[in-house]
Scaffold this motif. Structure first.
Motif, PDB file in Angstrom:
ATOM      1  N   GLN A 198       0.975  -1.252  -0.067  1.00  0.00           N
ATOM      2  CA  GLN A 198       0.057  -0.084   0.053  1.00  0.00           C
ATOM      3  C   GLN A 198       1.004   1.156   0.039  1.00  0.00           C
ATOM      4  N   TYR A 248       0.720   5.407   1.116  1.00  0.00           N
ATOM      5  CA  TYR A 248       0.254   6.327   2.136  1.00  0.00           C
ATOM      6  C   TYR A 248       0.790   7.715   1.749  1.00  0.00           C
ATOM      7  N   GLN A 269       1.051  11.433   3.744  1.00  0.00           N
ATOM      8  CA  GLN A 269       1.081  12.249   4.956  1.00  0.00           C
ATOM      9  C   GLN A 269       1.557  13.856   4.683  1.00  0.00           C
ATOM     10  N   GLY A 281      -1.886  12.946  10.179  1.00  0.00           N
ATOM     11  CA  GLY A 281      -2.104  11.676   9.834  1.00  0.00           C
ATOM     12  C   GLY A 281      -2.059  11.282   8.516  1.00  0.00           C
ATOM     13  N   LEU A 282      -1.859   9.795   8.129  1.00  0.00           N
ATOM     14  CA  LEU A 282      -1.566   9.074   6.904  1.00  0.00           C
ATOM     15  C   LEU A 282      -2.875   8.969   6.285  1.00  0.00           C
ATOM     16  N   HIS A 309      -4.668   6.780   3.009  1.00  0.00           N
ATOM     17  CA  HIS A 309      -4.375   5.730   2.125  1.00  0.00           C
ATOM     18  C   HIS A 309      -4.689   6.216   0.661  1.00  0.00           C
ATOM     19  N   PHE A 327       4.638   7.243   1.702  1.00  0.00           N
ATOM     20  CA  PHE A 327       5.092   5.963   2.500  1.00  0.00           C
ATOM     21  C   PHE A 327       4.433   4.732   1.934  1.00  0.00           C
ATOM     22  N   THR A 360       0.923  -4.012   9.555  1.00  0.00           N
ATOM     23  CA  THR A 360       1.230  -3.428   8.377  1.00  0.00           C
ATOM     24  C   THR A 360       2.622  -2.730   8.871  1.00  0.00           C
ATOM     25  N   ILE A 361       3.358  -2.744   8.095  1.00  0.00           N
ATOM     26  CA  ILE A 361       4.705  -2.467   8.186  1.00  0.00           C
ATOM     27  C   ILE A 361       5.183  -1.170   7.159  1.00  0.00           C
ATOM     28  N   PHE A 362       5.521  -0.304   7.573  1.00  0.00           N
ATOM     29  CA  PHE A 362       5.818   1.046   7.108  1.00  0.00           C
ATOM     30  C   PHE A 362       7.458   1.374   6.989  1.00  0.00           C
ATOM     31  N   GLY A 363       7.941   1.941   5.762  1.00  0.00           N
ATOM     32  CA  GLY A 363       8.895   2.189   5.497  1.00  0.00           C
ATOM     33  C   GLY A 363       9.193   3.972   6.066  1.00  0.00           C
ATOM     34  N   ALA A 364      10.308   4.312   5.770  1.00  0.00           N
ATOM     35  CA  ALA A 364      10.739   5.739   6.281  1.00  0.00           C
ATOM     36  C   ALA A 364      10.285   6.834   5.584  1.00  0.00           C
TER      37      ALA A 364
END
Lengths: 113, 111
Positions: B33, B35, B37, B42-43, B45, B88, B99-103
């Protein structure tokens, strides 16, 4: 649209205080999440909950606890705030399983002095 | 653990140009996914692509996924100043809750 509401936009607390961050969602989602966001580190998962009274540790649970007494509300608790917990805290919710999209609140910028 | 890693970390372009952001991840996924920001918020989608899909479009957004290379790209065409934000990628694993996010990639579009 789903609405995820975080109770405070900005918070300033002192070291050692007990801090409550509240999150409410209005779409009957089963899953709720707490992330913290720090520059250069992205979002890191603190805790999540897949049902009322159920909770699971995320990647960085140390120093935090959570409470989910009602389906719509998920609280993050800092038992004794420390300066390294200064961060942006983001709550999110999601329906069902399958890693579908997350709906985020606007975030709480917490400063611990 | 950080799953996705975005590249570049920051991108500055002129309005009207296309913006391309890349994401790499490490483990098997069932979807990826993207996202957005806005500063201090907030983020939101943007788009979800499943592991059995190779390309997906939504308005000015185009996402590709290459599971053999464990990578994805987000293309924003005809960028606008209002596209200025952080983007992201996030991955979800099969049967998992996380759900794992990148930087993230910080995009700045100059008017």
């Amino acid at each position: 649209d789903v609405k995820v509401t975080q109770s405070s936009r900005y918070l300033v607390k002192r070291t050692g205080e007990k801090v409550f961050l509240e999150c409410v969602q209005d779409m009957d989602h089963e899953n709720m999440f707490w992330y913290r966001q720090d520059p250069g580190l992205g979002l890191r998962l603190i805790y999540f909950s897949y049902d009322v009274k159920m909770k699971e540790k995320g990647d960085i649970p140390e120093g935090y606890s959570v409470s989910r007494e009602k389906k719509e509300r998920f609280s993050l608790i800092l038992e004794s705030a420390s300066t390294n917990q200064t961060s942006m805290y983001l709550c999110a919710s999601r329906r069902g399983q399958g890693n579908e999209k997350l709906f985020f609140g606007s975030g709480t910028q917490l400063s611990v002095l | 653990s950080q799953q996705g890693e975005e590249d570049p970390q920051a991108l500055s372009i002129q309005e009207g140009e296309n913006a391309t952001m890349n994401c790499s991840y490490k483990t098997s996924i069932n979807n990826l996914q993207w996202y957005r920001q806005n500063s201090g918020r907030g983020l939101v989608h943007l788009i979800l692509i499943r592991s059995n899909e190779r390309e997906k479009h939504s308005g000015r957004l185009r996402v590709t996924l290459d599971t053999s290379k464990k990578s994805s790209s987000l293309l924003i065409t005809a960028s606008r100043a209002a596209d200025t934000a952080s983007y992201f990628c996030a991955t979800g694993s099969t049967g998992g809750f996380k759900t794992i996010f990148g930087a993230g990639t910080r995009l700045f579009v100059k008017a």
